[in-house]
Design an enzyme around this catalytic site. Structure first.
Site, PDB file in Angstrom:
ATOM      1  N   TRP A 185      13.568  -4.324   2.432  1.00 22.89           N
ATOM      2  CA  TRP A 185      12.687  -5.416   1.988  1.00 22.89           C
ATOM      3  C   TRP A 185      13.330  -6.023   0.738  1.00 22.89           C
ATOM      4  O   TRP A 185      13.636  -5.294  -0.216  1.00 22.89           O
ATOM      5  CB  TRP A 185      11.306  -4.833   1.674  1.00 22.89           C
ATOM      6  CG  TRP A 185      10.321  -5.811   1.116  1.00 22.89           C
ATOM      7  CD1 TRP A 185       9.994  -7.031   1.643  1.00 22.89           C
ATOM      8  CD2 TRP A 185       9.520  -5.650  -0.068  1.00 22.89           C
ATOM      9  NE1 TRP A 185       9.038  -7.636   0.860  1.00 22.89           N
ATOM     10  CE2 TRP A 185       8.728  -6.818  -0.196  1.00 22.89           C
ATOM     11  CE3 TRP A 185       9.379  -4.648  -1.027  1.00 22.89           C
ATOM     12  CZ2 TRP A 185       7.824  -6.999  -1.242  1.00 22.89           C
ATOM     13  CZ3 TRP A 185       8.482  -4.816  -2.062  1.00 22.89           C
ATOM     14  CH2 TRP A 185       7.711  -5.985  -2.162  1.00 22.89           C
ATOM     15  N   ASP A 266       8.039   4.176   0.118  1.00 28.49           N
ATOM     16  CA  ASP A 266       7.284   2.929   0.078  1.00 28.49           C
ATOM     17  C   ASP A 266       6.428   2.917   1.347  1.00 28.49           C
ATOM     18  O   ASP A 266       6.953   2.829   2.459  1.00 28.49           O
ATOM     19  CB  ASP A 266       8.266   1.745   0.058  1.00 28.49           C
ATOM     20  CG  ASP A 266       7.548   0.395   0.049  1.00 28.49           C
ATOM     21  OD1 ASP A 266       6.308   0.365   0.180  1.00 28.49           O
ATOM     22  OD2 ASP A 266       8.242  -0.631  -0.082  1.00 28.49           O
ATOM     23  N   LYS A 302      -1.637  -4.882   4.066  1.00 25.84           N
ATOM     24  CA  LYS A 302      -1.562  -5.098   5.514  1.00 25.84           C
ATOM     25  C   LYS A 302      -2.667  -4.361   6.261  1.00 25.84           C
ATOM     26  O   LYS A 302      -3.357  -4.950   7.080  1.00 25.84           O
ATOM     27  CB  LYS A 302      -0.214  -4.615   6.065  1.00 25.84           C
ATOM     28  CG  LYS A 302       0.956  -4.806   5.145  1.00 25.84           C
ATOM     29  CD  LYS A 302       1.487  -6.213   5.151  1.00 25.84           C
ATOM     30  CE  LYS A 302       2.455  -6.382   4.005  1.00 25.84           C
ATOM     31  NZ  LYS A 302       3.406  -7.434   4.163  1.00 25.84           N
TER      32      LYS A 302
HETATM   33  N1  KET Z   1       6.877  -2.717   0.632  1.00 24.93           N
HETATM   34  C1  KET Z   1       7.278  -3.271   1.773  1.00 24.93           C
HETATM   35  C2  KET Z   1       8.218  -2.523   2.636  1.00 24.93           C
HETATM   36  C3  KET Z   1       6.807  -4.533   2.117  1.00 24.93           C
HETATM   37  O1  KET Z   1       7.215  -5.051   3.263  1.00 24.93           O
HETATM   38  C4  KET Z   1       5.925  -5.234   1.262  1.00 24.93           C
HETATM   39  C5  KET Z   1       5.481  -6.589   1.589  1.00 24.93           C
HETATM   40  C6  KET Z   1       5.520  -4.577   0.099  1.00 24.93           C
HETATM   41  C7  KET Z   1       6.013  -3.313  -0.194  1.00 24.93           C
HETATM   42  C8  KET Z   1       4.598  -5.166  -0.904  1.00 24.93           C
HETATM   43  O2  KET Z   1       3.444  -5.725  -0.488  1.00 24.93           O
HETATM   44  P1  KET Z   1       2.221  -5.845  -1.496  1.00 24.93           P
HETATM   45  O3  KET Z   1       1.460  -7.014  -1.044  1.00 24.93           O
HETATM   46  O4  KET Z   1       2.782  -6.013  -2.884  1.00 24.93           O
HETATM   47  O5  KET Z   1       1.475  -4.581  -1.361  1.00 24.93           O
HETATM   48  N2  KET Z   1       6.095  -7.321   2.413  1.00 24.93           N
HETATM   49  C9  KET Z   1       5.732  -8.662   2.885  1.00 24.93           C
HETATM   50  C10 KET Z   1       5.230  -9.610   1.867  1.00 24.93           C
HETATM   51  C11 KET Z   1       6.133  -9.813   0.684  1.00 24.93           C
HETATM   52  O6  KET Z   1       7.344  -9.993   0.834  1.00 24.93           O
HETATM   53  O7  KET Z   1       5.589  -9.781  -0.442  1.00 24.93           O
HETATM   54  C12 KET Z   1       6.901  -9.215   3.702  1.00 24.93           C
HETATM   55  O8  KET Z   1       7.952  -8.551   3.790  1.00 24.93           O
HETATM   56  O9  KET Z   1       6.758 -10.281   4.278  1.00 24.93           O
END
Ligand code: KET
Length: 457
Positions: A185, A266, A302
């Site tokens: 990511w 993560d 999510k």
């Molecule tokens: N870890 C991973 C692996 C991840 O894909 C995301 C979010 C996050 C942490 C963090 O999400 P949060 O909303 O801070 O809990 N991924 C999606 C959104 C982004 O990039 O912020 C994405 O990959 O589209």
């Protein structure tokens, strides 16, 4: 012309005002471009002072758009009706609308009925949330919880929790490196860069097999200096959608244990990969069951659809309750100057959902529904591509990948073609979010992918 003269003078004299001497006899005020010129007479010469609106931030260059969230901005600007946003990993309904879970609405109603207040939370967050989140991660009867060996601090969703973990590493493990998967990511690199934690990559994705480079991964983890932090995706690896098998997880744990490394998980998709909270936490639980010390960042963006609530947690599982207590005190100390204390709304939603048996069961059903819808579009996309593409290319990797995404293997030019020609918005690494796809759009997407793959190099 006039403004360029002024800007040269500006740089020479002062960032926001310039003085020029001229041999003319004007007096008063005049407008030049966006600047005001004032004339006054002094010792036989006319001195002109120019108050120029030049910013002190002139030296700050334009930042590039974010590779993931910037895609949503570009999508919003596109006026074509066929447009499709497969950039950010955010769940949409079959009608491609954002989805608020029923259990979330019910949990919010409970909050209104109870008349919950808006007082500050403690630095570590809502106690009921911290208890619920640790139990969800490890299972309520996990010895690490019973023996109070887990330090849990509510964080600003997955990102903020990772950032807190990174700050802990920077402060108490100076010089230690974090190993991250290639690819990962995108924001992982930003997080560790900004926390000034050095990182390097371990092999993960093998483009030849469109699968896991397990040998490469093991070799690279083995080769890292003792005590390296190894960042692992708990489930539904982003962006590849390729996870190790349970047997491979055991072997990964073996090397990490042998090398005295520290696993840093993560967990952003618990319940979203398989539809089961327990199954998706199996990787983390396997490490904890070996008595290893583990860091885990959790997110509810999510699995509960709480993207904008910024709710998650940073957990440190330690070998003793004493060290867990000390670690927790330091996590709080790191959090206080950064954001003081976390927001309450999302924490109450999670605590209410997990703590109310009827809601908990309903959540599990909704999560299965969301995971199921993604599996259906995955299947339909595969069926559409494989029936339309007569080239003999094997597209079965689409079915083998799990979670929200499909890593299509399209390169940057091909991804650009998807956007420029077909109005399909996606990240430039070839990742598409199946959570933003409907069954009705699968045929269209299949055409776009086939065209981009075969006609663009
Ligand atoms: N870890 C991973 C692996 C991840 O894909 C995301 C979010 C996050 C942490 C963090 O999400 P949060 O909303 O801070 O809990 N991924 C999606 C959104 C982004 O990039 O912020 C994405 O990959 O589209």
């Amino acid at each position: 012309m006039a403004s360029s003269v002024l800007s040269i003078a500006t740089q020479c004299v002062s960032p926001n005002a310039s003085s020029l001497s001229i041999n003319e006899t004007h007096k008063g005020k005049a407008k030049l471009g966006g600047s005001t010129l004032r004339f006054s007479k002094s010792s036989g010469r006319i001195s002109m002072t120019v108050a120029v609106n030049v910013s002190r931030f002139e030296g700050i260059p334009m930042a590039p758009p974010d590779p993931i969230l910037g895609v949503s901005e570009a999508f919003r600007a596109d006026t074509n009706d066929v447009k499709l946003n497969l950039g950010v990993g955010a769940y949409r309904t079959e009608e491609l609308q954002p989805y608020v879970l029923n259990v979330v609405k019910k949990a919010e109603n409970l909050m209104l009925e109870r008349g919950d207040n808006k007082e500050y939370l403690p630095i570590e967050g809502l106690a009921a949330f911290n208890k619920a989140t640790a139990e969800l991660l490890l299972g309520a009867d996990n010895p690490a919880i019973k023996e109070q060996r887990i330090a849990t601090v509510q964080g600003l969703s997955g990102t903020g929790s990772l950032r807190l973990g990174a700050a802990l590493i920077e402060r108490y493990f100076p010089g230690s490196k974090v190993l991250i998967s290639a690819p990962t990511w995108g924001n992982h690199k930003n997080i560790f860069n900004d926390a000034r934690v050095p990182w390097s990559e371990y092999r993960y994705y093998d483009p030849r097999t469109v699968g896991l480079d397990f040998e490469g991964m093991i070799e690279d983890i083995k080769a890292a200096p003792e005590g390296t932090f190894v960042l692992l995706h708990g489930c539904a690896h982003n962006p590849t959608g390729i996870d190790p098998t349970p047997e491979q997880w055991e072997k990964i744990a073996d090397v990490i244990q042998q090398k005295n490394h520290i696993p840093f998980f993560d967990v952003a998709y618990q319940g979203f990969a398989s539809g089961s909270l327990d199954e998706d936490a199996a990787s983390v639980r396997l490490f904890v069951a070996r008595g290893m010390e583990v860091l885990v960042a959790q997110s509810y963006s999510k699995n509960l659809g709480l993207y904008a609530e910024r709710i998650g947690a940073m957990n440190v599982i330690s070998s003793s309750s004493e060290s867990a207590t000390r670690v927790k005190s330091q996590l709080k100390r790191l959090a206080r100057p950064m954001y003081s204390n976390p927001p309450v709304h999302g924490a109450r939603i999670v605590a209410n959902v997990v703590g109310t048996p009827v809601l908990f069961d309903e959540w599990k059903a909704e999560m299965e529904m969301m995971a199921g819808r993604i599996k259906n579009v995955r299947q339909k996309l595969y069926d559409s591509i494989s029936s339309k593409d007569k080239s003999g290319k094997d597209w079965s990797f689409i079915l083998k990948q799990i979670g929200m995404f499909s890593y299509t293997g399209l390169n940057k030019n091909q991804s650009d073609n998807m956007t420029n020609k077909w109005h399909v918005y996606m990240t430039k690494d070839g990742r598409i979010s199946l959570a933003g796809l409907s069954l009705a759009k699968c045929e269209y997407l299949a055409d776009a992918i086939i065209d981009s793959y075969h006609n663009v190099s």
